[in-house]
Design a protein around this motif. Structure first.
Motif, short mmCIF file in Angstrom:
data_model
loop_
_atom_site.label_atom_id
_atom_site.label_comp_id
_atom_site.label_asym_id
_atom_site.label_seq_id
_atom_site.Cartn_x
_atom_site.Cartn_y
_atom_site.Cartn_z
N LEU A 1 -5.32 -3.49 -11.73
CA LEU A 1 -4.66 -4.67 -11.14
C LEU A 1 -5.50 -5.41 -10.09
O LEU A 1 -5.59 -6.63 -10.14
CB LEU A 1 -3.30 -4.29 -10.55
CG LEU A 1 -2.17 -4.13 -11.54
CD1 LEU A 1 -0.90 -3.65 -10.83
CD2 LEU A 1 -1.90 -5.43 -12.27
N PRO A 2 -6.13 -4.70 -9.15
CA PRO A 2 -6.91 -5.48 -8.17
C PRO A 2 -8.10 -6.18 -8.80
O PRO A 2 -8.49 -7.27 -8.35
CB PRO A 2 -7.36 -4.42 -7.15
CG PRO A 2 -7.26 -3.12 -7.84
CD PRO A 2 -6.14 -3.27 -8.85
N HIS A 3 -8.65 -5.62 -9.85
CA HIS A 3 -9.80 -6.25 -10.51
C HIS A 3 -9.35 -7.49 -11.30
O HIS A 3 -10.04 -8.51 -11.30
CB HIS A 3 -10.51 -5.25 -11.40
CG HIS A 3 -10.93 -4.01 -10.65
ND1 HIS A 3 -11.74 -4.05 -9.53
CD2 HIS A 3 -10.61 -2.71 -10.83
CE1 HIS A 3 -11.91 -2.83 -9.07
NE2 HIS A 3 -11.23 -2.00 -9.84
N ILE A 4 -8.21 -7.38 -11.95
CA ILE A 4 -7.65 -8.56 -12.64
C ILE A 4 -7.35 -9.64 -11.60
O ILE A 4 -7.67 -10.81 -11.80
CB ILE A 4 -6.40 -8.19 -13.45
CG1 ILE A 4 -6.77 -7.29 -14.63
CG2 ILE A 4 -5.67 -9.45 -13.92
CD1 ILE A 4 -5.57 -6.70 -15.36
N ALA B 1 0.59 -6.67 -6.04
CA ALA B 1 -0.23 -7.45 -6.96
C ALA B 1 0.39 -8.81 -7.22
O ALA B 1 -0.31 -9.83 -7.24
CB ALA B 1 -0.44 -6.68 -8.26
N ASP B 2 1.70 -8.84 -7.42
CA ASP B 2 2.39 -10.11 -7.65
C ASP B 2 2.22 -11.06 -6.46
O ASP B 2 2.00 -12.26 -6.64
CB ASP B 2 3.88 -9.89 -7.93
CG ASP B 2 4.15 -9.34 -9.32
OD1 ASP B 2 3.22 -9.37 -10.17
OD2 ASP B 2 5.28 -8.85 -9.56
N ASN C 1 -8.65 -14.74 -9.05
CA ASN C 1 -9.00 -15.43 -7.81
C ASN C 1 -10.35 -16.13 -7.96
O ASN C 1 -10.51 -17.29 -7.58
CB ASN C 1 -9.03 -14.43 -6.65
CG ASN C 1 -8.89 -15.08 -5.30
OD1 ASN C 1 -8.22 -16.09 -5.14
ND2 ASN C 1 -9.51 -14.48 -4.30
N SER C 2 -11.32 -15.45 -8.57
CA SER C 2 -12.64 -16.06 -8.81
C SER C 2 -12.52 -17.26 -9.74
O SER C 2 -13.15 -18.30 -9.50
CB SER C 2 -13.60 -15.03 -9.41
OG SER C 2 -13.88 -14.01 -8.49
N MET D 1 -5.57 -8.99 -0.15
CA MET D 1 -4.50 -8.23 -0.79
C MET D 1 -5.06 -7.34 -1.90
O MET D 1 -4.74 -6.16 -1.98
CB MET D 1 -3.46 -9.19 -1.36
CG MET D 1 -2.28 -8.52 -2.03
SD MET D 1 -1.19 -7.65 -0.89
CE MET D 1 -0.48 -9.01 -0.01
N PHE D 2 -5.91 -7.90 -2.73
CA PHE D 2 -6.47 -7.13 -3.84
C PHE D 2 -7.41 -6.03 -3.35
O PHE D 2 -7.48 -4.96 -3.93
CB PHE D 2 -7.14 -8.04 -4.86
CG PHE D 2 -6.17 -8.95 -5.55
CD1 PHE D 2 -5.03 -8.44 -6.17
CD2 PHE D 2 -6.37 -10.31 -5.57
CE1 PHE D 2 -4.12 -9.28 -6.80
CE2 PHE D 2 -5.45 -11.16 -6.20
CZ PHE D 2 -4.33 -10.64 -6.81
N LYS D 3 -8.11 -6.29 -2.24
CA LYS D 3 -8.97 -5.26 -1.67
C LYS D 3 -8.12 -4.09 -1.17
O LYS D 3 -8.46 -2.92 -1.39
CB LYS D 3 -9.80 -5.84 -0.52
CG LYS D 3 -10.76 -4.86 0.09
CD LYS D 3 -11.62 -5.49 1.16
CE LYS D 3 -12.59 -4.47 1.72
NZ LYS D 3 -13.44 -5.06 2.75
#
Length: 134
Positions: free
Chosen positions: A42-45, A11-12, A50-51, A29-31
């Motif tokens: 974490l991936p949603h944050i 995540a970092d 990113n958005s 990475m988040f996917k």
């Protein structure tokens, strides 16, 4: 299963990628994190941040509300990022409502983020009121 430490490291790296302007790489990475740990916020944050970095603030808010908050409705970090997205959308009164209760949170990241965003809101309000005086 991916360990908590490995998840945090990945995540970092994703957060650094989006902060550095590597949005597609951060999204990948988040996917991957979401696939490895579908129970993690974490991936949603990360996707929301990113958005926001791509000026897609409503998309960020939707991700936080529909995905992260659904997983952890009381997560202060999620709420702080919702406050940030609301501020970016100019929905300042809603933003304040989200952030006011977080400044004394046990979650130091959420408390710090909420405090900083509230200071920024006050500065914006002050600039608006002083620019309106002629």
């Amino acid at each position: 299963m991916v360990s908590a430490d490995t998840l945090r490291l990945l995540a970092d790296i994703g957060f650094m990628a989006t902060s550095g302007g590597f949005s597609p790489q951060a999204q990948s990475m988040f996917k991957a994190i979401e696939q490895a740990r579908p129970d993690s916020v974490l991936p949603h944050i990360g996707n929301a941040l990113n958005s926001m970095n791509m000026n897609r603030h409503q998309e960020a808010l939707d991700t936080l509300e529909k995905k992260a908050l659904k997983l952890e409705p009381e997560n202060p970090t999620v709420k702080a990022f919702i406050g940030m997205a609301l501020m970016m959308l100019g929905r300042n009164s809603e933003c304040e409502r989200y952030l006011n209760g977080l400044t004394d949170s046990d979650d130091s990241l959420a408390a710090s983020l909420a405090s900083n965003l509230l200071v920024e809101l006050k500065e914006q309000a002050s600039k608006k009121s002083s620019s309106g005086l002629h």
